[in-house]
Design a protein around this motif. Structure first.
Motif, PDB file in Angstrom:
ATOM      1  N   GLY A   1      12.270  29.141  63.321  1.00 19.08           N
ATOM      2  CA  GLY A   1      11.802  29.654  64.598  1.00 19.08           C
ATOM      3  C   GLY A   1      11.581  28.573  65.623  1.00 19.08           C
ATOM      4  O   GLY A   1      10.545  28.545  66.282  1.00 19.08           O
ATOM      5  N   GLY A   2      12.543  27.662  65.768  1.00 15.03           N
ATOM      6  CA  GLY A   2      12.405  26.592  66.757  1.00 15.03           C
ATOM      7  C   GLY A   2      12.238  27.121  68.171  1.00 15.03           C
ATOM      8  O   GLY A   2      11.506  26.571  68.973  1.00 15.03           O
ATOM      9  N   GLY A   3      12.923  28.212  68.490  1.00 15.35           N
ATOM     10  CA  GLY A   3      12.777  28.847  69.794  1.00 15.35           C
ATOM     11  C   GLY A   3      11.702  29.916  69.753  1.00 15.35           C
ATOM     12  O   GLY A   3      10.751  29.901  70.526  1.00 15.35           O
ATOM     13  N   ILE A   4      11.851  30.860  68.819  1.00 11.70           N
ATOM     14  CA  ILE A   4      10.903  31.971  68.662  1.00 11.70           C
ATOM     15  C   ILE A   4      10.686  32.199  67.176  1.00 11.70           C
ATOM     16  O   ILE A   4      11.643  32.303  66.409  1.00 11.70           O
ATOM     17  N   ASN A   5       9.431  32.301  66.768  1.00  8.41           N
ATOM     18  CA  ASN A   5       9.086  32.606  65.384  1.00  8.41           C
ATOM     19  C   ASN A   5       8.311  33.918  65.388  1.00  8.41           C
ATOM     20  O   ASN A   5       7.138  33.954  65.725  1.00  8.41           O
ATOM     21  N   HIS A   6       9.008  35.004  65.055  1.00  2.41           N
ATOM     22  CA  HIS A   6       8.364  36.323  65.018  1.00  2.41           C
ATOM     23  C   HIS A   6       8.014  36.617  63.561  1.00  2.41           C
ATOM     24  O   HIS A   6       8.859  36.999  62.769  1.00  2.41           O
ATOM     25  N   SER A   7       6.746  36.421  63.222  1.00  2.00           N
ATOM     26  CA  SER A   7       6.371  36.491  61.814  1.00  2.00           C
ATOM     27  C   SER A   7       5.333  37.555  61.494  1.00  2.00           C
ATOM     28  O   SER A   7       4.772  37.556  60.414  1.00  2.00           O
ATOM     29  N   THR A   8       5.091  38.452  62.410  1.00  2.00           N
ATOM     30  CA  THR A   8       4.107  39.490  62.120  1.00  2.00           C
ATOM     31  C   THR A   8       4.769  40.854  62.025  1.00  2.00           C
ATOM     32  O   THR A   8       5.632  41.191  62.830  1.00  2.00           O
ATOM     33  N   SER A   9       4.417  41.613  61.034  1.00  2.00           N
ATOM     34  CA  SER A   9       4.994  42.951  60.882  1.00  2.00           C
ATOM     35  C   SER A   9       4.259  43.974  61.736  1.00  2.00           C
ATOM     36  O   SER A   9       4.689  45.114  61.847  1.00  2.00           O
ATOM     37  N   ALA A  10       3.177  43.558  62.367  1.00  2.00           N
ATOM     38  CA  ALA A  10       2.367  44.494  63.145  1.00  2.00           C
ATOM     39  C   ALA A  10       2.926  44.725  64.543  1.00  2.00           C
ATOM     40  O   ALA A  10       2.500  45.656  65.218  1.00  2.00           O
ATOM     41  N   THR A  11       3.842  43.901  64.988  1.00  2.25           N
ATOM     42  CA  THR A  11       4.351  44.035  66.347  1.00  2.25           C
ATOM     43  C   THR A  11       5.871  44.014  66.365  1.00  2.25           C
ATOM     44  O   THR A  11       6.513  43.583  65.416  1.00  2.25           O
ATOM     45  N   SER A  12       6.407  44.476  67.476  1.00  2.66           N
ATOM     46  CA  SER A  12       7.854  44.387  67.680  1.00  2.66           C
ATOM     47  C   SER A  12       8.105  43.452  68.856  1.00  2.66           C
ATOM     48  O   SER A  12       7.231  43.207  69.680  1.00  2.66           O
ATOM     49  N   LEU A  13       9.323  42.922  68.923  1.00  2.00           N
ATOM     50  CA  LEU A  13       9.707  41.992  69.978  1.00  2.00           C
ATOM     51  C   LEU A  13      11.039  42.462  70.544  1.00  2.00           C
ATOM     52  O   LEU A  13      11.965  42.773  69.790  1.00  2.00           O
ATOM     53  N   THR A  14      11.144  42.527  71.861  1.00  2.00           N
ATOM     54  CA  THR A  14      12.387  42.900  72.518  1.00  2.00           C
ATOM     55  C   THR A  14      12.789  41.789  73.475  1.00  2.00           C
ATOM     56  O   THR A  14      12.003  41.389  74.330  1.00  2.00           O
ATOM     57  N   LEU A  15      14.010  41.289  73.305  1.00  3.14           N
ATOM     58  CA  LEU A  15      14.562  40.260  74.183  1.00  3.14           C
ATOM     59  C   LEU A  15      15.656  40.908  75.022  1.00  3.14           C
ATOM     60  O   LEU A  15      16.669  41.351  74.488  1.00  3.14           O
ATOM     61  N   ILE A  16      15.453  40.981  76.339  1.00  2.00           N
ATOM     62  CA  ILE A  16      16.420  41.586  77.252  1.00  2.00           C
ATOM     63  C   ILE A  16      16.916  40.497  78.203  1.00  2.00           C
ATOM     64  O   ILE A  16      16.123  39.864  78.894  1.00  2.00           O
ATOM     65  N   HIS A  17      18.236  40.290  78.251  1.00  2.00           N
ATOM     66  CA  HIS A  17      18.850  39.260  79.092  1.00  2.00           C
ATOM     67  C   HIS A  17      18.133  37.928  78.915  1.00  2.00           C
ATOM     68  O   HIS A  17      17.680  37.314  79.870  1.00  2.00           O
ATOM     69  N   CYS A  18      18.053  37.473  77.677  1.00  2.00           N
ATOM     70  CA  CYS A  18      17.423  36.189  77.372  1.00  2.00           C
ATOM     71  C   CYS A  18      18.474  35.201  76.892  1.00  2.00           C
ATOM     72  O   CYS A  18      19.500  35.586  76.337  1.00  2.00           O
ATOM     73  N   THR A  19      18.197  33.925  77.083  1.00  2.00           N
ATOM     74  CA  THR A  19      19.010  32.855  76.532  1.00  2.00           C
ATOM     75  C   THR A  19      18.106  32.004  75.658  1.00  2.00           C
ATOM     76  O   THR A  19      17.143  31.413  76.149  1.00  2.00           O
TER      77      THR A  19
ATOM     78  N   ALA B   1      18.673  28.944  73.415  1.00  2.00           N
ATOM     79  CA  ALA B   1      19.679  27.946  73.076  1.00  2.00           C
ATOM     80  C   ALA B   1      19.079  26.550  73.163  1.00  2.00           C
ATOM     81  O   ALA B   1      18.146  26.311  73.935  1.00  2.00           O
ATOM     82  N   GLY B   2      19.617  25.642  72.359  1.00  2.00           N
ATOM     83  CA  GLY B   2      19.189  24.252  72.412  1.00  2.00           C
ATOM     84  C   GLY B   2      17.866  23.962  71.738  1.00  2.00           C
ATOM     85  O   GLY B   2      17.239  22.943  72.007  1.00  2.00           O
ATOM     86  N   ASN B   3      17.432  24.834  70.845  1.00  2.00           N
ATOM     87  CA  ASN B   3      16.162  24.648  70.141  1.00  2.00           C
ATOM     88  C   ASN B   3      16.423  24.076  68.747  1.00  2.00           C
ATOM     89  O   ASN B   3      17.494  24.246  68.191  1.00  2.00           O
ATOM     90  N   THR B   4      15.405  23.443  68.168  1.00  2.00           N
ATOM     91  CA  THR B   4      15.509  22.876  66.826  1.00  2.00           C
ATOM     92  C   THR B   4      14.312  23.315  66.000  1.00  2.00           C
ATOM     93  O   THR B   4      13.179  23.240  66.458  1.00  2.00           O
ATOM     94  N   ALA B   5      14.602  23.777  64.777  1.00  2.00           N
ATOM     95  CA  ALA B   5      13.535  24.156  63.851  1.00  2.00           C
ATOM     96  C   ALA B   5      13.447  23.119  62.740  1.00  2.00           C
ATOM     97  O   ALA B   5      14.460  22.577  62.294  1.00  2.00           O
ATOM     98  N   ASN B   6      12.244  22.837  62.308  1.00  2.00           N
ATOM     99  CA  ASN B   6      12.030  21.970  61.152  1.00  2.00           C
ATOM    100  C   ASN B   6      12.018  22.818  59.902  1.00  2.00           C
ATOM    101  O   ASN B   6      11.872  24.025  59.953  1.00  2.00           O
ATOM    102  N   GLY B   7      12.129  22.201  58.777  1.00  2.00           N
ATOM    103  CA  GLY B   7      12.107  22.932  57.521  1.00  2.00           C
ATOM    104  C   GLY B   7      13.508  23.243  57.038  1.00  2.00           C
ATOM    105  O   GLY B   7      14.501  22.859  57.643  1.00  2.00           O
ATOM    106  N   SER B   8      13.598  23.973  55.950  1.00  2.00           N
ATOM    107  CA  SER B   8      14.892  24.233  55.330  1.00  2.00           C
ATOM    108  C   SER B   8      15.305  25.695  55.399  1.00  2.00           C
ATOM    109  O   SER B   8      16.332  26.064  54.863  1.00  2.00           O
ATOM    110  N   ASP B   9      14.513  26.529  56.053  1.00  2.00           N
ATOM    111  CA  ASP B   9      14.817  27.953  56.088  1.00  2.00           C
ATOM    112  C   ASP B   9      15.921  28.309  57.074  1.00  2.00           C
ATOM    113  O   ASP B   9      16.686  29.224  56.845  1.00  2.00           O
ATOM    114  N   GLY B  10      16.000  27.648  58.200  1.00  2.00           N
ATOM    115  CA  GLY B  10      16.940  28.027  59.251  1.00  2.00           C
ATOM    116  C   GLY B  10      16.207  28.695  60.392  1.00  2.00           C
ATOM    117  O   GLY B  10      14.988  28.655  60.479  1.00  2.00           O
TER     118      GLY B  10
END
Length: 189
Positions: free
Chosen positions: A3-21, A23-32
């Motif tokens: 989740g270098g750009g966005i980390n959505h980790s809660t099951s209690a909420t929803s997230l909607t991305l409309i006309h978003c970019t 890009a160019g983010n980096t996450a640490n760790g081995s998950d991706g």
């Protein structure tokens, strides 16, 4: 992790991305999930770019790692993705979007506008537009004929490609504003 750009980790909420970019983010760790990590809840992607992110320690899913529900609406450009859940909705393209670098391209926030040629330009099909979205992240009009085919369609992502204005000679003077000489100087700049 992820989740270098966005980390959505809660099951209690929803997230909607409309006309978003995203890009160019980096996450640490081995998950991706250098761009977006969906670990819980539901995420909807609509007419968005999720591409060009990195996760140096992961072998897959630099852009999107999904362990939650993903729904694609409209037209999206999504690079590498992997996960334990399927993505519902319209198909997406993994073609690189050809974006400019993050910077001041007008407007109140730094942006990454598409460069020509880009698969993001005029690629939101008629009928896939998001209701009420009339401007891009800079405040520029959302419907522009960016590819010059005579039809104004929205671009995928946060920023609309604005083609250069045509240069027009406005008078027959030898020099000065609007003259051929002045127009050629402007074109060479």
């Amino acid at each position: 992790q992820g989740g270098g750009g966005i980390n959505h980790s809660t099951s209690a909420t929803s997230l909607t991305l409309i006309h978003c970019t995203v890009a160019g983010n980096t996450a640490n760790g081995s998950d991706g999930g250098g761009g977006l990590r969906v670990k819980g809840g539901a995420v909807t992607l609509r007419n968005s770019i999720l591409h060009g992110n990195t996760c140096p320690n992961a072998t897959t899913a630099a852009d999107l790692l999904r362990d939650g529900a993903i729904t694609r609406v409209g037209d999206n450009l999504i690079g590498s993705d992997a996960g334990n859940t399927t993505m519902a909705g319209t198909a997406h393209s993994s073609t690189p979007p050809n974006l400019d670098t993050l910077g001041d391209h007008g407007g109140p926030v730094p942006t990454m506008p598409p460069l020509s040629p880009s698969p993001a330009i005029d690629s939101v099909a008629a009928g896939h537009e998001a209701a009420g979205v009339t401007t891009d992240a800079r405040g520029a009009p959302r419907l522009v004929d960016g590819d010059g085919d005579g039809t104004a369609l929205a671009d995928i992502g946060a920023v609309e490609f604005l083609p250069p204005s045509p240069l027009v000679v406005q008078n027959t003077s030898n020099s000065g504003p609007g003259s051929l000489r002045d127009t050629l100087l402007v074109a060479a700049a």
